[in-house]
Design a protein around this motif. Structure first.
Motif, PDB file in Angstrom:
ATOM      1  N   THR A  47       0.841  -1.201   0.000  1.00 39.59           N
ATOM      2  CA  THR A  47       0.000   0.000   0.000  1.00 39.59           C
ATOM      3  C   THR A  47       0.880   1.256   0.000  1.00 39.59           C
ATOM      4  OG1 THR A  47      -1.756  -1.159   1.183  1.00 39.59           O
ATOM      5  CG2 THR A  47      -1.812   1.236   1.259  1.00 39.59           C
ATOM      6  N   ALA A  48       1.869   1.273   0.874  1.00 39.42           N
ATOM      7  CA  ALA A  48       2.771   2.424   0.956  1.00 39.42           C
ATOM      8  C   ALA A  48       3.596   2.567  -0.316  1.00 39.42           C
ATOM      9  CB  ALA A  48       3.695   2.282   2.169  1.00 39.42           C
ATOM     10  N   CYS A  49       4.080   1.451  -0.844  1.00 38.73           N
ATOM     11  CA  CYS A  49       4.910   1.497  -2.047  1.00 38.73           C
ATOM     12  C   CYS A  49       4.101   1.998  -3.247  1.00 38.73           C
ATOM     13  CB  CYS A  49       5.501   0.115  -2.328  1.00 38.73           C
ATOM     14  SG  CYS A  49       6.718   0.091  -3.654  1.00 38.73           S
ATOM     15  N   ALA A  50       2.884   1.523  -3.384  1.00 38.04           N
ATOM     16  CA  ALA A  50       2.031   1.964  -4.494  1.00 38.04           C
ATOM     17  C   ALA A  50       1.794   3.475  -4.423  1.00 38.04           C
ATOM     18  CB  ALA A  50       0.705   1.210  -4.486  1.00 38.04           C
ATOM     19  N   GLU A  51       1.538   3.981  -3.238  1.00 41.06           N
ATOM     20  CA  GLU A  51       1.299   5.422  -3.081  1.00 41.06           C
ATOM     21  C   GLU A  51       2.575   6.222  -3.336  1.00 41.06           C
ATOM     22  OE1 GLU A  51      -0.607   8.989  -2.675  1.00 41.06           O
ATOM     23  OE2 GLU A  51      -1.494   6.998  -2.935  1.00 41.06           O
ATOM     24  N   ALA A  52       3.710   5.717  -2.845  1.00 35.26           N
ATOM     25  CA  ALA A  52       4.986   6.408  -3.091  1.00 35.26           C
ATOM     26  C   ALA A  52       5.291   6.437  -4.585  1.00 35.26           C
ATOM     27  CB  ALA A  52       6.116   5.708  -2.333  1.00 35.26           C
ATOM     28  N   CYS A  53       5.052   5.330  -5.264  1.00 29.57           N
ATOM     29  CA  CYS A  53       5.302   5.270  -6.709  1.00 29.57           C
ATOM     30  C   CYS A  53       4.379   6.216  -7.464  1.00 29.57           C
ATOM     31  CB  CYS A  53       5.156   3.841  -7.217  1.00 29.57           C
ATOM     32  SG  CYS A  53       6.533   2.776  -6.751  1.00 29.57           S
ATOM     33  N   LYS A  54       3.139   6.336  -7.011  1.00 27.92           N
ATOM     34  CA  LYS A  54       2.223   7.273  -7.658  1.00 27.92           C
ATOM     35  C   LYS A  54       2.742   8.700  -7.516  1.00 27.92           C
ATOM     36  CE  LYS A  54      -2.460   9.071  -7.890  1.00 27.92           C
ATOM     37  NZ  LYS A  54      -1.926  10.113  -8.713  1.00 27.92           N
ATOM     38  N   ARG A  55       3.130   9.078  -6.308  1.00 31.74           N
ATOM     39  CA  ARG A  55       3.617  10.439  -6.061  1.00 31.74           C
ATOM     40  C   ARG A  55       4.923  10.717  -6.802  1.00 31.74           C
ATOM     41  NH1 ARG A  55       2.764  11.472   0.417  1.00 31.74           N
ATOM     42  NH2 ARG A  55       0.583  10.827   0.529  1.00 31.74           N
ATOM     43  N   CYS A  56       5.827   9.747  -6.780  1.00 32.79           N
ATOM     44  CA  CYS A  56       7.109   9.930  -7.460  1.00 32.79           C
ATOM     45  C   CYS A  56       6.885  10.009  -8.977  1.00 32.79           C
ATOM     46  CB  CYS A  56       8.053   8.776  -7.118  1.00 32.79           C
ATOM     47  SG  CYS A  56       9.725   8.984  -7.749  1.00 32.79           S
ATOM     48  N   GLY A  57       6.028   9.137  -9.487  1.00 30.87           N
ATOM     49  CA  GLY A  57       5.705   9.175 -10.913  1.00 30.87           C
ATOM     50  C   GLY A  57       5.102  10.508 -11.317  1.00 30.87           C
ATOM     51  N   ASP A  58       4.208  11.038 -10.481  1.00 37.60           N
ATOM     52  CA  ASP A  58       3.597  12.345 -10.756  1.00 37.60           C
ATOM     53  C   ASP A  58       4.656  13.446 -10.784  1.00 37.60           C
ATOM     54  OD1 ASP A  58       1.089  11.135 -10.815  1.00 37.60           O
ATOM     55  OD2 ASP A  58       0.476  11.860  -8.832  1.00 37.60           O
ATOM     56  N   ALA A  59       5.583  13.413  -9.798  1.00 39.35           N
ATOM     57  CA  ALA A  59       6.624  14.443  -9.721  1.00 39.35           C
ATOM     58  C   ALA A  59       7.557  14.378 -10.931  1.00 39.35           C
ATOM     59  CB  ALA A  59       7.423  14.291  -8.428  1.00 39.35           C
ATOM     60  N   CYS A  60       7.952  13.175 -11.318  1.00 36.71           N
ATOM     61  CA  CYS A  60       8.874  13.032 -12.456  1.00 36.71           C
ATOM     62  C   CYS A  60       8.183  13.329 -13.784  1.00 36.71           C
ATOM     63  CB  CYS A  60       9.489  11.634 -12.466  1.00 36.71           C
ATOM     64  SG  CYS A  60      10.715  11.404 -11.162  1.00 36.71           S
ATOM     65  N   GLU A  61       6.906  13.026 -13.843  1.00 45.06           N
ATOM     66  CA  GLU A  61       6.154  13.253 -15.079  1.00 45.06           C
ATOM     67  C   GLU A  61       6.090  14.738 -15.446  1.00 45.06           C
ATOM     68  OE1 GLU A  61       1.889  11.905 -15.503  1.00 45.06           O
ATOM     69  OE2 GLU A  61       3.011  10.194 -16.311  1.00 45.06           O
TER      70      GLU A  61
END
Length: 163
Positions: free
Chosen positions: A114-128
């Motif tokens: 759950t934490a990893c999925a949310e971190a990946c979403k936020r990181c993906g958004d920032a890098c995008e």
């Protein structure tokens, strides 16, 4: 006397690690299909755990690379990349933790996924935000999306998801 015993114990410990490392490097290759099938026979969810752990490792590696890339850009005066340095470092840390917990079907697999999925979403958004003009950030955003998806699928196979 104490120093001699301490250095002797440290030397023995170093030899133990070296022997263990050699054994792991000889047999520490990626599981082949036969190994995956054996694991699946023992636990029908195991292949999902192995796939998720691999994806988390891949994402952590790319996030660390992107963090180093963004750090260089911050040093060049592009302060807008400070956010991505921080998100990539945190995302990589969570992905590494998720891999370590998920591969052994740990009791907190559901929490870390759950934490990893949310971190990946936020990181993906920032890098995008910077992906259009930067290939490394585009790659990081894409890898984060893959890991996020895998972790969300993985949650269905965790101990909590089985109940």
């Amino acid at each position: 006397m104490i120093r001699t015993k301490l250095f002797g114990a440290l030397g023995l410990l170093a030899v133990s690690f070296a022997v263990a490392g050699t054994a792991l490097s000889v047999g520490g290759k990626q599981p082949d299909n036969a190994t995956k099938e054996q694991s699946k026979a023992a636990d029908p969810h195991m292949s999902h755990f192995m796939d998720c752990a691999k994806e988390c490792d891949d994402c952590a590696r790319i996030c660390n690379m992107c963090a180093a890339h963004c750090t260089k850009m911050v040093a060049e005066g592009k302060k807008e990349h400070l956010e991505t340095v921080r998100t990539c470092i945190d995302c990589a840390t969570l992905c590494q933790s998720a891999s370590a917990i998920v591969i052994k079907n740990g009791p907190f697999s559901d929490l870390i996924c759950t934490a990893c999925a949310e971190a990946c979403k936020r990181c993906g958004d920032a890098c995008e935000k910077h992906a259009e003009h930067d290939a490394i950030m585009k790659q990081c955003a894409a890898e984060c999306r893959k890991c996020e998806k895998m972790c969300r699928v993985m949650m269905k196979h965790t101990i909590k998801g089985d109940k």
